[in-house]
Design a protein around this motif. Structure first.
Motif, short mmCIF file in Angstrom:
data_model
loop_
_atom_site.label_atom_id
_atom_site.label_comp_id
_atom_site.label_asym_id
_atom_site.label_seq_id
_atom_site.Cartn_x
_atom_site.Cartn_y
_atom_site.Cartn_z
N TYR A 61 0.86 -1.20 0.00
CA TYR A 61 0.00 0.00 0.00
C TYR A 61 0.89 1.24 0.00
O TYR A 61 1.83 1.33 0.80
N LEU A 62 0.57 2.16 -0.91
CA LEU A 62 1.43 3.33 -1.11
C LEU A 62 0.91 4.53 -0.34
O LEU A 62 -0.31 4.65 -0.08
N LYS A 63 1.84 5.43 -0.04
CA LYS A 63 1.43 6.69 0.62
C LYS A 63 0.76 7.57 -0.43
O LYS A 63 0.99 7.39 -1.64
N ASP A 64 -0.06 8.47 0.04
CA ASP A 64 -0.73 9.37 -0.91
C ASP A 64 0.27 10.38 -1.48
O ASP A 64 1.35 10.59 -0.92
N ASN A 65 -0.14 10.96 -2.58
CA ASN A 65 0.63 12.02 -3.23
C ASN A 65 2.05 11.64 -3.63
O ASN A 65 2.99 12.42 -3.47
N LEU A 66 2.23 10.38 -4.09
CA LEU A 66 3.56 9.99 -4.58
C LEU A 66 3.74 10.57 -5.96
O LEU A 66 2.81 10.62 -6.77
N SER A 67 4.95 11.01 -6.24
CA SER A 67 5.21 11.49 -7.60
C SER A 67 5.32 10.30 -8.54
O SER A 67 5.51 9.16 -8.11
N ARG A 68 5.21 10.59 -9.83
CA ARG A 68 5.29 9.53 -10.83
C ARG A 68 6.66 8.82 -10.74
O ARG A 68 6.78 7.60 -10.88
N GLN A 69 7.69 9.67 -10.51
CA GLN A 69 9.06 9.15 -10.42
C GLN A 69 9.19 8.15 -9.26
O GLN A 69 9.75 7.06 -9.41
N TYR A 89 0.10 -2.35 -10.72
CA TYR A 89 -0.26 -1.14 -9.98
C TYR A 89 -1.79 -1.02 -9.95
O TYR A 89 -2.45 -1.14 -10.98
N ILE A 90 -2.34 -0.83 -8.75
CA ILE A 90 -3.79 -0.69 -8.62
C ILE A 90 -4.10 0.69 -8.05
O ILE A 90 -3.91 0.93 -6.85
N PRO A 91 -4.60 1.61 -8.89
CA PRO A 91 -4.96 2.93 -8.37
C PRO A 91 -6.12 2.80 -7.39
O PRO A 91 -6.94 1.87 -7.54
N LYS A 92 -6.17 3.73 -6.45
CA LYS A 92 -7.19 3.57 -5.39
C LYS A 92 -8.62 3.67 -5.94
O LYS A 92 -9.54 3.07 -5.41
N GLY A 93 -8.78 4.39 -7.05
CA GLY A 93 -10.11 4.49 -7.68
C GLY A 93 -10.56 3.13 -8.17
O GLY A 93 -11.71 2.72 -7.95
N GLU A 94 -9.65 2.43 -8.79
CA GLU A 94 -9.97 1.10 -9.32
C GLU A 94 -10.26 0.13 -8.18
O GLU A 94 -11.15 -0.70 -8.27
N ALA A 95 -9.46 0.31 -7.10
CA ALA A 95 -9.63 -0.56 -5.93
C ALA A 95 -11.01 -0.38 -5.32
O ALA A 95 -11.70 -1.34 -4.95
N LEU A 96 -11.45 0.88 -5.25
CA LEU A 96 -12.77 1.18 -4.67
C LEU A 96 -13.88 0.61 -5.54
O LEU A 96 -14.86 0.03 -5.04
N LYS A 97 -13.65 0.74 -6.87
CA LYS A 97 -14.64 0.24 -7.82
C LYS A 97 -14.80 -1.27 -7.63
O LYS A 97 -15.91 -1.80 -7.57
N ASN A 116 -12.35 8.85 -1.27
CA ASN A 116 -11.91 7.45 -1.32
C ASN A 116 -10.98 7.14 -0.13
O ASN A 116 -9.90 7.74 -0.02
N PRO A 117 -11.37 6.24 0.74
CA PRO A 117 -10.52 5.95 1.92
C PRO A 117 -9.37 4.99 1.61
O PRO A 117 -8.51 4.75 2.45
N LEU A 118 -9.38 4.42 0.44
CA LEU A 118 -8.35 3.41 0.12
C LEU A 118 -7.06 4.09 -0.35
O LEU A 118 -7.06 5.26 -0.67
N HIS A 119 -6.00 3.25 -0.39
CA HIS A 119 -4.69 3.72 -0.87
C HIS A 119 -4.43 3.18 -2.26
O HIS A 119 -4.96 2.13 -2.63
N ILE A 149 6.27 3.58 0.60
CA ILE A 149 5.47 2.40 0.95
C ILE A 149 4.88 2.64 2.33
O ILE A 149 5.61 2.92 3.29
N ASP A 150 3.59 2.54 2.40
CA ASP A 150 2.92 2.80 3.67
C ASP A 150 2.79 1.52 4.49
O ASP A 150 3.04 1.50 5.69
N GLU A 151 2.40 0.45 3.79
CA GLU A 151 2.13 -0.80 4.52
C GLU A 151 2.30 -2.00 3.56
O GLU A 151 2.04 -1.88 2.36
N VAL A 152 2.73 -3.12 4.14
CA VAL A 152 2.85 -4.35 3.32
C VAL A 152 1.98 -5.42 3.96
O VAL A 152 2.00 -5.61 5.17
#
Lengths: 291, 220
Positions: A61-69, A89-97, A116-119, A149-152
């Motif tokens: 799970y990734l932290k919010d506001n990561l740059s593309r790099q 890579y799973i964007p949080k929008g897709e995860a919520l969907k 969206n509460p997901l990461h 990386i926020d959480e594994v």
């Protein structure tokens, strides 16, 4: 020595000592049947745990506001790891969907959600041979050290438990199989030893008449092989009966038995295993012949 | 054919043979005599390698016993035919099978084996008993089966330990006649016996043993 003569002597002895041979065959059959059941259990546990890598994946799970790099750095690091087969890579929008699809019967849960509460997350599948607690733990700890990386999450305890069951079953199964094989060898050894002692005078006469060691040994080895083979054959009949008459019938009412895999090809090796163990037992029983 | 040079054999402080030297040439028929415990059986056992000498050298049909490997012992024994004091017949095999055993051990094929075993039984006048079992035969008949087995492979040397020990005088005479016939065909024969009547007037060489010592040699 003419081979048919050795077979004839062995056949005479088998017939003459039919009761001791019959009891030995039954004992060997029981031993091999238990061995086969243990092997069947180990085989099934192994087959079940072998399917695990296909389903196993690690979630980062990734932290919010990561740059593309930063995101590409993480994806590259994961992709380059020898143990990793696939990275997604799973964007949080897709995860919520996806979550909403899964929980469509409980759609009320999502009412009132303002954001969206997901990461954002990355799913990594490991290579089949790399799926083990050590590798997963190493990868988790390496990735945790990376900024962003926020959480594994990977079901650490579940993986460890399954892996322990697999290793433990194999080890206990191997020990049991070795012990039971030793038991079968011992039964053949004892039977042939008794027959060998009973024929001591006869063997002495052979020696005095100029018989070579193989002339003396051959009938006993054949007899040991026959006893072992018959024991193996009986155990094969036993395990086939158990599978087709008991397990398959039980599987109609108890789902657990439906999952049992019966390796028919391997089970056909039972008579051959008995034959080899019988020969080994007989060879040990005869020991070194001295003139 | 058989050479003993200063051979001694001891069992737990008891001397079975002491410093025995003699030679038996090819084609000879020799008797070894002496009272019970004089060392006759030990002497035979040394020849067929059931025992090894403690001292001295033995040579049989060109084989030096002390240089013989264990794997060669069966080959040496195939050159020797034995008639044991206790016959050593297998009671669970027919007379034919007992005689044929000596050939089977030598790897003779079934066809040759049958002819030779039956011929051998004919020599000892037991052809008609081929299908009988040893336990159904008299002592003399069993002795003759043992002789048939000893001669069937036509060995270079035949050893007989008290071959007439269990038979009546007529059968004894018959057995000795059989040995003479076999000897006439070229086999070297050594007969151990305490029965003087067996070698008297045979004109054969007699070795006399007493308490393990070779005390004399005479002509019977």
């Amino acid at each position: 020595m003419a081979v048919p003569y050795a077979f004839r002597l062995a056949a005479q002895s088998i017939f003459h000592e039919k009761w001791i041979n019959f009891l030995s065959i039954l004992t060997i059959a029981s031993g091999l049947l238990i061995t086969a059941l243990i092997a069947l259990f180990v085989y099934n546990v192994d087959a079940t745990t072998r399917k695990l890598p296909e389903k196993f994946s690690m979630m980062f799970y990734l932290k919010d506001n990561l740059s593309r790099q930063e995101l590409e750095n993480i994806l590259n690091t994961l992709g380059k790891d020898d143990a990793v087969e696939m990275v997604k890579y799973i964007p949080k929008g897709e995860a919520l969907k996806e979550l909403k699809t899964m929980l469509k019967d409980a759609a009320y849960m999502f009412e009132g959600l303002e954001e969206n509460p997901l990461h954002n997350s990355i799913e990594a599948k490991l290579k089949r041979e790399a799926v083990c607690p050590e590798t997963a733990k190493r990868l988790a700890s390496e990735m945790r050290a990376i900024e962003g990386i926020d959480e594994v999450e990977y079901g650490e305890k579940f993986l460890s438990s399954i892996y322990s069951i697999k290793v433990g079953t194999r080890a206990i199964g191997t020990v049991f199989i070795i012990i039971m094989s030793g038991g079968v060898i011992f039964v053949c050894y004892s039977t042939v030893k008794i027959l060998f002692y009973r024929k001591k005078e006869e063997i002495e006469t052979y020696k005095l008449l100029g018989a070579k060691k193989r002339f003396i040994r051959a009938p006993f080895i054949i007899e040991g092989a026959f006893i072992g083979f018959c024991g193996g054959l009986l155990s094969l009949i036993g395990i086939l009966s158990l599978y087709y008459l008991v397990f398959l019938r039980l599987s109609l009412s108890i789902p657990f038995f439906k999952g049992i895999i019966f390796p028919t090809n391997i089970s056909l090796l039972l008579p051959l295993t008995g034959l080899l163990l019988g020969m080994v037992g007989a060879a040990i029983a005869i020991g070194r012949i001295r003139y | 054919m058989i050479h003993f040079h200063r051979v001694s054999k001891h069992y737990d402080n008891q001397t079975a043979l002491r410093d025995v030297t003699f030679s038996i040439e090819k084609g000879e028929m020799v008797f070894v005599t002496g009272p019970s415990g004089s060392g006759k059986t030990t002497l035979l056992r040394l020849i067929y390698l059931a025992e090894k000498p403690d001292e001295g050298n033995i040579s049989i049909a060109g084989w030096e016993i002390d240089k013989l490997k264990e794997s060669s012992i069966p080959l040496l024994r195939r050159n020797i035919g034995f008639v044991f004091q206790d016959f050593r017949l297998l009671n669970n095999r027919s007379v034919f099978e007992n005689v044929a055993l000596a050939l089977r051990i030598r790897g003779v094929d079934e066809k040759g084996l049958k002819t030779r075993a039956l011929d051998s039984l004919k020599v000892v006048n037991l052809r008609h008993k081929a299908d009988s079992y040893p336990f159904a035969l008299s002592g003399g008949e069993q002795q003759r089966v043992a002789i048939a087995r000893a001669i069937v492979a036509e060995p270079a040397v035949i050893l007989a330990d008290e071959p007439t020990g269990n038979v009546d005088p007529d059968t004894s005479a018959g057995i000795i006649r059989t040995f003479k016939d076999i000897n006439a065909r070229g086999a070297t024969i050594l007969v151990a016996t305490h029965n003087r009547g067996l070698f008297c007037n045979t004109g054969r060489r007699v070795l006399r043993l007493d308490s393990g010592n070779l005390v004399g040699e005479e002509t019977g």
